[in-house]
Write a protein that holds these residues in place. Structure first.
Motif, PDB file in Angstrom:
ATOM      1  N   SER A  18       0.829  -1.206   0.000  1.00 24.52           N
ATOM      2  CA  SER A  18       0.000   0.000   0.000  1.00 24.52           C
ATOM      3  C   SER A  18       0.864   1.258   0.000  1.00 24.52           C
ATOM      4  O   SER A  18       0.557   2.225  -0.706  1.00 24.52           O
ATOM      5  N   LEU A  52      -6.662   2.217  -4.278  1.00 25.97           N
ATOM      6  CA  LEU A  52      -6.181   0.835  -4.285  1.00 25.97           C
ATOM      7  C   LEU A  52      -5.472   0.495  -2.973  1.00 25.97           C
ATOM      8  O   LEU A  52      -5.625  -0.609  -2.445  1.00 25.97           O
ATOM      9  N   GLY A  55      -8.074   0.055  -0.307  1.00 23.65           N
ATOM     10  CA  GLY A  55      -8.777  -1.196  -0.568  1.00 23.65           C
ATOM     11  C   GLY A  55      -7.970  -2.418  -0.165  1.00 23.65           C
ATOM     12  O   GLY A  55      -8.519  -3.403   0.334  1.00 23.65           O
ATOM     13  N   LEU A  56      -6.658  -2.369  -0.378  1.00 24.20           N
ATOM     14  CA  LEU A  56      -5.801  -3.484   0.050  1.00 24.20           C
ATOM     15  C   LEU A  56      -5.803  -3.643   1.559  1.00 24.20           C
ATOM     16  O   LEU A  56      -5.927  -4.754   2.074  1.00 24.20           O
ATOM     17  N   TRP A  60     -10.859  -5.141   0.687  1.00 22.20           N
ATOM     18  CA  TRP A  60     -11.992  -5.078  -0.218  1.00 22.20           C
ATOM     19  C   TRP A  60     -11.840  -6.153  -1.274  1.00 22.20           C
ATOM     20  O   TRP A  60     -10.729  -6.433  -1.749  1.00 22.20           O
ATOM     21  N   TYR A  62     -11.442  -8.306  -4.413  1.00 24.07           N
ATOM     22  CA  TYR A  62     -10.770  -8.205  -5.714  1.00 24.07           C
ATOM     23  C   TYR A  62      -9.776  -7.046  -5.838  1.00 24.07           C
ATOM     24  O   TYR A  62      -9.237  -6.834  -6.914  1.00 24.07           O
ATOM     25  N   PHE A  63      -9.528  -6.276  -4.790  1.00 23.49           N
ATOM     26  CA  PHE A  63      -8.599  -5.159  -4.918  1.00 23.49           C
ATOM     27  C   PHE A  63      -7.154  -5.627  -5.067  1.00 23.49           C
ATOM     28  O   PHE A  63      -6.369  -4.960  -5.723  1.00 23.49           O
ATOM     29  N   ARG A  64      -6.794  -6.753  -4.474  1.00 23.65           N
ATOM     30  CA  ARG A  64      -5.440  -7.274  -4.648  1.00 23.65           C
ATOM     31  C   ARG A  64      -5.227  -7.692  -6.095  1.00 23.65           C
ATOM     32  O   ARG A  64      -4.214  -7.365  -6.698  1.00 23.65           O
ATOM     33  N   SER A  67      -5.112  -4.570  -8.327  1.00 19.38           N
ATOM     34  CA  SER A  67      -3.831  -3.880  -8.136  1.00 19.38           C
ATOM     35  C   SER A  67      -2.701  -4.618  -8.844  1.00 19.38           C
ATOM     36  O   SER A  67      -1.818  -3.991  -9.436  1.00 19.38           O
ATOM     37  N   SER A 116      -5.443 -10.895   2.473  1.00 24.04           N
ATOM     38  CA  SER A 116      -6.632 -10.403   1.749  1.00 24.04           C
ATOM     39  C   SER A 116      -7.794 -11.377   1.833  1.00 24.04           C
ATOM     40  O   SER A 116      -8.949 -10.960   1.694  1.00 24.04           O
TER      41      SER A 116
END
Length: 120
Positions: A18, A52, A55-56, A60, A62-64, A67, A116
């Motif tokens: 991040s 992003l 979100g990581l 959240w 699917y954010f990984r 990204s 995640s």
């Protein structure tokens, strides 16, 4: 009893990813003269980097994956720009490509995947 989020497996690597996302965005906003001439325009991620990164950290969905895809795509674009740009910008583009590669590897690492997918 819930564990603290800092003690969760993979949190530190996710935090590093991040931080890299935010740093890539900010360096490109404030030091664009290392990538293009003074009259040029150069942005990577814009405000998306901060979203992003948040979100990581907040896991959240699917954010990984998003990204990782974006960082891999940007790494390819930066490599193309680096080899087509003038010699005065080559080192900056290679450092940026290396940072994006590190971010890509971090996002695909097992601890970040475990973080995640874990529930809070």
């Amino acid at each position: 009893m819930k564990t603290k989020f800092i003690q969760q497996k993979g949190f530190l690597l996710t935090l590093l990813a991040s931080i890299l996302l935010v740093l890539i965005t900010e360096v490109n906003n404030y030091a664009k003269e290392y990538f293009v001439t003074e009259t040029g325009n150069f942005k990577i991620l814009g405000g998306l980097g901060l979203i992003l990164a948040i979100g990581l950290l907040l896991k959240w969905k699917y954010f990984r994956q998003i990204s990782a895809v974006i960082s891999g795509f940007l790494m390819g674009i930066v490599l193309i720009f680096g080899f087509s740009a003038g010699s005065q910008f080559l080192m900056s583009y290679m450092v940026l490509a290396t940072t994006l590669l590190l971010l890509f590897v971090l996002l695909l690492s097992k601890p970040v995947i475990l973080y995640s997918k874990s529930n809070q």
